[in-house]
Design a protein around this motif. Structure first.
Motif, PDB file in Angstrom:
ATOM      1  N   LEU A  61      15.113  -8.405  -0.296  1.00 26.02           N
ATOM      2  CA  LEU A  61      13.841  -9.065  -0.608  1.00 26.02           C
ATOM      3  C   LEU A  61      13.856 -10.519  -0.144  1.00 26.02           C
ATOM      4  CD1 LEU A  61      11.057  -9.128  -1.927  1.00 26.02           C
ATOM      5  CD2 LEU A  61      12.194  -9.619  -4.112  1.00 26.02           C
ATOM      6  N   LEU A  62      14.961 -11.214  -0.412  1.00 25.82           N
ATOM      7  CA  LEU A  62      15.078 -12.611  -0.014  1.00 25.82           C
ATOM      8  C   LEU A  62      14.877 -12.774   1.489  1.00 25.82           C
ATOM      9  CD1 LEU A  62      15.875 -15.593  -0.473  1.00 25.82           C
ATOM     10  CD2 LEU A  62      18.274 -14.885  -0.209  1.00 25.82           C
ATOM     11  N   MET A  63      15.514 -11.920   2.274  1.00 25.58           N
ATOM     12  CA  MET A  63      15.417 -12.043   3.727  1.00 25.58           C
ATOM     13  C   MET A  63      13.995 -11.795   4.214  1.00 25.58           C
ATOM     14  SD  MET A  63      18.352 -13.081   4.281  1.00 25.58           S
ATOM     15  CE  MET A  63      19.964 -13.098   3.491  1.00 25.58           C
ATOM     16  N   ARG A  64      13.280 -10.933   3.530  1.00 25.16           N
ATOM     17  CA  ARG A  64      11.883 -10.688   3.893  1.00 25.16           C
ATOM     18  C   ARG A  64      10.998 -11.882   3.535  1.00 25.16           C
ATOM     19  NH1 ARG A  64      14.260  -5.905   3.525  1.00 25.16           N
ATOM     20  NH2 ARG A  64      13.344  -4.085   4.598  1.00 25.16           N
ATOM     21  N   LEU A  65      11.266 -12.482   2.378  1.00 28.09           N
ATOM     22  CA  LEU A  65      10.445 -13.606   1.943  1.00 28.09           C
ATOM     23  C   LEU A  65      10.584 -14.809   2.873  1.00 28.09           C
ATOM     24  CD1 LEU A  65      10.918 -13.450  -1.941  1.00 28.09           C
ATOM     25  CD2 LEU A  65       8.975 -12.648  -0.578  1.00 28.09           C
ATOM     26  N   ILE A  66      11.693 -14.895   3.581  1.00 25.34           N
ATOM     27  CA  ILE A  66      11.879 -15.988   4.551  1.00 25.34           C
ATOM     28  C   ILE A  66      10.775 -15.968   5.610  1.00 25.34           C
ATOM     29  CG2 ILE A  66      13.368 -16.743   6.466  1.00 25.34           C
ATOM     30  CD1 ILE A  66      15.767 -15.989   4.660  1.00 25.34           C
ATOM     31  N   PHE A  67      10.306 -14.762   5.962  1.00 19.09           N
ATOM     32  CA  PHE A  67       9.278 -14.616   7.008  1.00 19.09           C
ATOM     33  C   PHE A  67       7.858 -14.779   6.465  1.00 19.09           C
ATOM     34  CE2 PHE A  67      12.892 -12.504   8.941  1.00 19.09           C
ATOM     35  CZ  PHE A  67      12.776 -12.821  10.282  1.00 19.09           C
ATOM     36  N   ILE A 161       3.400  -4.505   3.720  1.00 20.36           N
ATOM     37  CA  ILE A 161       4.575  -3.973   4.408  1.00 20.36           C
ATOM     38  C   ILE A 161       5.831  -4.118   3.552  1.00 20.36           C
ATOM     39  CG2 ILE A 161       6.112  -4.376   6.380  1.00 20.36           C
ATOM     40  CD1 ILE A 161       3.545  -4.995   8.010  1.00 20.36           C
ATOM     41  N   ILE A 162       5.984  -5.275   2.896  1.00 20.81           N
ATOM     42  CA  ILE A 162       7.145  -5.471   2.018  1.00 20.81           C
ATOM     43  C   ILE A 162       7.093  -4.503   0.847  1.00 20.81           C
ATOM     44  CG2 ILE A 162       8.257  -7.097   0.435  1.00 20.81           C
ATOM     45  CD1 ILE A 162       7.439  -9.352   2.343  1.00 20.81           C
ATOM     46  N   ASN A 184      23.813   4.021  -1.587  1.00 22.98           N
ATOM     47  CA  ASN A 184      23.850   2.785  -0.793  1.00 22.98           C
ATOM     48  C   ASN A 184      23.480   3.013   0.668  1.00 22.98           C
ATOM     49  OD1 ASN A 184      26.246   3.802   0.426  1.00 22.98           O
ATOM     50  ND2 ASN A 184      27.516   2.809  -1.142  1.00 22.98           N
ATOM     51  N   ARG A 185      23.388   4.262   1.088  1.00 20.85           N
ATOM     52  CA  ARG A 185      22.961   4.542   2.462  1.00 20.85           C
ATOM     53  C   ARG A 185      21.571   3.980   2.767  1.00 20.85           C
ATOM     54  NH1 ARG A 185      24.113  10.682   4.464  1.00 20.85           N
ATOM     55  NH2 ARG A 185      26.402  10.731   4.312  1.00 20.85           N
ATOM     56  N   ILE A 186      20.733   3.879   1.752  1.00 14.81           N
ATOM     57  CA  ILE A 186      19.364   3.427   1.990  1.00 14.81           C
ATOM     58  C   ILE A 186      19.346   2.015   2.560  1.00 14.81           C
ATOM     59  CG2 ILE A 186      18.938   2.452  -0.314  1.00 14.81           C
ATOM     60  CD1 ILE A 186      16.480   4.540   1.845  1.00 14.81           C
ATOM     61  N   PHE A 187      20.438   1.273   2.382  1.00 17.29           N
ATOM     62  CA  PHE A 187      20.486  -0.091   2.909  1.00 17.29           C
ATOM     63  C   PHE A 187      20.732  -0.128   4.411  1.00 17.29           C
ATOM     64  CE2 PHE A 187      21.324  -0.778  -1.628  1.00 17.29           C
ATOM     65  CZ  PHE A 187      20.288  -1.666  -1.897  1.00 17.29           C
ATOM     66  N   TRP A 188      21.110   1.004   5.005  1.00 19.36           N
ATOM     67  CA  TRP A 188      21.155   1.054   6.475  1.00 19.36           C
ATOM     68  C   TRP A 188      19.752   0.812   7.028  1.00 19.36           C
ATOM     69  CZ3 TRP A 188      24.058   6.382   7.062  1.00 19.36           C
ATOM     70  CH2 TRP A 188      25.311   6.284   6.439  1.00 19.36           C
ATOM     71  N   TYR A 189      18.760   1.122   6.204  1.00 21.37           N
ATOM     72  CA  TYR A 189      17.360   0.899   6.575  1.00 21.37           C
ATOM     73  C   TYR A 189      16.839  -0.412   5.977  1.00 21.37           C
ATOM     74  CZ  TYR A 189      12.301   1.662   6.908  1.00 21.37           C
ATOM     75  OH  TYR A 189      10.960   1.522   7.166  1.00 21.37           O
ATOM     76  N   ILE A 190      16.939  -0.564   4.656  1.00 20.14           N
ATOM     77  CA  ILE A 190      16.306  -1.679   3.954  1.00 20.14           C
ATOM     78  C   ILE A 190      16.913  -3.024   4.319  1.00 20.14           C
ATOM     79  CG2 ILE A 190      15.914  -2.688   1.657  1.00 20.14           C
ATOM     80  CD1 ILE A 190      14.093  -0.347   2.291  1.00 20.14           C
ATOM     81  N   LEU A 191      18.227  -3.067   4.529  1.00 23.60           N
ATOM     82  CA  LEU A 191      18.905  -4.325   4.841  1.00 23.60           C
ATOM     83  C   LEU A 191      19.071  -4.538   6.348  1.00 23.60           C
ATOM     84  CD1 LEU A 191      20.117  -6.650   3.124  1.00 23.60           C
ATOM     85  CD2 LEU A 191      22.345  -5.541   3.342  1.00 23.60           C
ATOM     86  N   ILE A 197      12.939  -7.668  10.766  1.00 23.74           N
ATOM     87  CA  ILE A 197      12.300  -8.432  11.848  1.00 23.74           C
ATOM     88  C   ILE A 197      11.075  -7.714  12.401  1.00 23.74           C
ATOM     89  CG2 ILE A 197      12.619  -9.230  14.230  1.00 23.74           C
ATOM     90  CD1 ILE A 197      15.567  -9.861  13.373  1.00 23.74           C
ATOM     91  N   GLU A 198      11.204  -6.423  12.709  1.00 25.57           N
ATOM     92  CA  GLU A 198      10.101  -5.708  13.359  1.00 25.57           C
ATOM     93  C   GLU A 198       8.957  -5.379  12.399  1.00 25.57           C
ATOM     94  OE1 GLU A 198       9.431  -5.423  16.278  1.00 25.57           O
ATOM     95  OE2 GLU A 198      11.261  -5.554  17.449  1.00 25.57           O
ATOM     96  N   LEU A 199       9.268  -5.096  11.150  1.00 26.17           N
ATOM     97  CA  LEU A 199       8.206  -4.727  10.216  1.00 26.17           C
ATOM     98  C   LEU A 199       7.689  -5.944   9.464  1.00 26.17           C
ATOM     99  CD1 LEU A 199       9.518  -1.296   8.850  1.00 26.17           C
ATOM    100  CD2 LEU A 199       8.444  -1.859  11.030  1.00 26.17           C
ATOM    101  N   THR A 200       8.525  -6.572   8.637  1.00 28.65           N
ATOM    102  CA  THR A 200       8.073  -7.746   7.905  1.00 28.65           C
ATOM    103  C   THR A 200       7.750  -8.900   8.854  1.00 28.65           C
ATOM    104  OG1 THR A 200       9.385  -7.158   5.962  1.00 28.65           O
ATOM    105  CG2 THR A 200       8.692  -9.446   6.150  1.00 28.65           C
ATOM    106  N   GLY A 201       8.634  -9.163   9.805  1.00 29.70           N
ATOM    107  CA  GLY A 201       8.435 -10.299  10.700  1.00 29.70           C
ATOM    108  C   GLY A 201       7.290 -10.118  11.667  1.00 29.70           C
ATOM    109  N   ASN A 202       7.228  -8.960  12.311  1.00 30.51           N
ATOM    110  CA  ASN A 202       6.260  -8.760  13.397  1.00 30.51           C
ATOM    111  C   ASN A 202       5.093  -7.852  13.032  1.00 30.51           C
ATOM    112  OD1 ASN A 202       7.430 -10.376  15.593  1.00 30.51           O
ATOM    113  ND2 ASN A 202       9.168  -9.012  15.311  1.00 30.51           N
ATOM    114  N   LEU A 203       4.995  -7.496  11.752  1.00 25.65           N
ATOM    115  CA  LEU A 203       3.817  -6.805  11.206  1.00 25.65           C
ATOM    116  C   LEU A 203       3.525  -5.471  11.869  1.00 25.65           C
ATOM    117  CD1 LEU A 203       1.248  -9.681  10.542  1.00 25.65           C
ATOM    118  CD2 LEU A 203       2.877  -8.653   8.980  1.00 25.65           C
TER     119      LEU A 203
END
Length: 449
Positions: A61-67, A161-162, A184-191, A197-203
């Motif tokens: 979440l933190l990394m997404r909020l940066i964008f 998107i978030i 914890n496999r889900i973090f291969w996607y979420i993290l 970058i492509e979803l949160t960052g570039n919409l």
């Protein structure tokens, strides 16, 4: 929580700040350098904290909020999103009007029309929109809440998107638990920096589509097939890609030894619900002109546009040697037929009689589709990446890193792909794909666990 993790998180956040607010798309060295750094750091954060689920969720979440307040810098598609949303709010049907014509005629009433048109670029402005209705609803929502603010519209879409990403986290975790796989496999996607970058960052809205898709698969696993069909229809109404998966449900519903055996008539009703709801979502925009325009827009992806392709580029090269010209129009008609035949083969002959086998087949099907496509934008890889979380295949994780090479096409004033880098990307990805297919039935130590 380790002290090393906090240091890594701080450094990663600094690199994301630079990525979001101090990077131009043409600066390839900086782009690849920053991307490689956040990929490496994120992977190490995951390895150290993989047993601390909610801590990793907080980091994601933190990394997404940066964008949050950043203007997308790797794609200008968001200008078209804002344009379409404001068109709807002004009472225009976005499927019936070319931005190019409206600008020339001076009849458009969209706020900041010239700025949006300039931002989206000539290619987008000279073609009809191809974004399905639920996607258009989100665009309109952004216009409704943000008014005439471009940044405000970006923020609204980013919130959606978030929220979808954390919906994927929720249902992905539940599905992994139900399949007795490590959550914890889900973090291969979420993290994954690619997703951030492509979803949160570039919409890009693949993440919203995937939220509905993974929710639908979870409901299907729970035998709530009617609700699953309704949610699946929402996924299709955001992006059309999930239509590829409908044939693959055949053996899941009807196989004698299926873990979740339903029956053929329930499958037919499932298809009917999806088709009816998708058609229903198009009704507010429906007209003969819409059908013509939307079909033409979709056709462009197969017969006109070329970007970051793999097998198609080899076919194109052969075409130049034999015919002396680009054979995309012919190839663009033949390749979809080949994809349909392959999907039919996977649906009929592969035993998709369990959730994991079904998802694995979906992963193979969509990957083959992209391998045979004439256009593969980086954000498309979100779909095989998420599906891979529930399988033994890891090529999509590698793909989510090497796909960054495709941005070399924007490193010059004139758009020009570096085919050596494209070749490197696909030699790695397809090589790993073939290797893992050949070793599917061998017992391997999973280095990602």
């Amino acid at each position: 929580m380790h002290k090393v993790s906090l240091l890594l998180i701080a450094i990663t956040a600094a690199f994301y700040l630079s990525f979001g607010y101090d990077l131009e798309r043409y600066d390839l060295i900086k782009l690849i350098g920053l991307y490689s750094a956040v990929f490496y750091l994120s992977w190490n954060i995951y390895k150290i904290e993989k047993r601390n689920f909610w801590f990793l969720a907080g980091v994601a979440l933190l990394m997404r909020l940066i964008f949050f307040g950043a203007i997308p810098n790797l794609s200008q598609d968001f200008y078209r999103f804002i344009w379409d949303g404001r068109m709807i709010l002004e009472g225009w049907n976005p499927y019936l009007h070319l931005p190019e014509n409206l600008i020339k005629e001076g009849t458009v009433t969209v706020a900041q029309a010239s700025k949006l048109y300039e931002g989206m670029g000539e290619l987008s402005g000279s073609n009809y929109t191809n974004y399905p209705p639920l996607n258009q609803f989100i665009f309109a929502l952004a216009g409704l809440f943000a008014g005439k603010s471009i940044l405000g519209s970006i923020v609204v879409m980013r919130v959606v998107i978030i929220a979808a990403d954390f919906g994927v986290l929720y249902f992905g975790k539940k599905l992994l638990e139900n399949l007795n796989l490590p959550v914890n496999r889900i973090f291969w996607y979420i993290l994954n920096p690619f997703i951030i970058i492509e979803l949160t960052g570039n919409l890009h809205f693949e993440g919203v589509m995937l939220f509905f898709l993974i929710w639908s698969l979870y409901l299907l696993h729970k035998k709530k097939w009617i609700l699953s069909a309704i949610v699946f229809a929402a996924s299709v109404s955001l992006k059309l890609v999930p239509l590829l998966f409908l044939p693959l449900l055949l053996r899941y519903f009807t196989a004698e030894n299926s873990q979740n055996k339903l029956n053929f008539w329930k499958l037919c009703l499932y298809y009917l619900i999806v088709v009816v709801l998708v058609i229903f979502s198009f009704l507010p925009f429906l007209s003969s002109a819409f059908i013509s325009n939307f079909s033409a827009s979709i056709g462009l992806w197969f017969q006109k546009f070329e970007f970051n392709a793999s097998i198609y580029y080899l076919i194109r090269w052969v075409g130049f040697q034999v015919k002396g010209y680009n054979i995309i129009e012919t190839a663009g008609k033949v390749l979809p037929v080949i994809v349909i035949l392959i999907l039919a083969g996977l649906a009929i002959f592969r035993k998709n009689n369990s959730p994991q086998r079904l998802i694995t087949t979906m992963l193979l099907g969509v990957s083959i589709y992209f391998f045979l496509s004439t256009t593969v934008h980086p954000w498309y890889i979100a779909t095989p990446l998420l599906l891979s979380v529930f399988t033994r295949y890891r090529f999509a994780v590698i793909w989510s890193f090497v796909v960054i090479f495709s941005y070399a096409a924007y490193s010059d004033v004139v758009f020009r792909e570096n085919l050596w880098l494209v070749a490197l990307e696909y030699i790695v990805v397809i090589g790993m794909f073939i290797y893992q297919i050949l070793n599917e039935n061998r017992k391997k130590t999973d280095l990602f666990l």
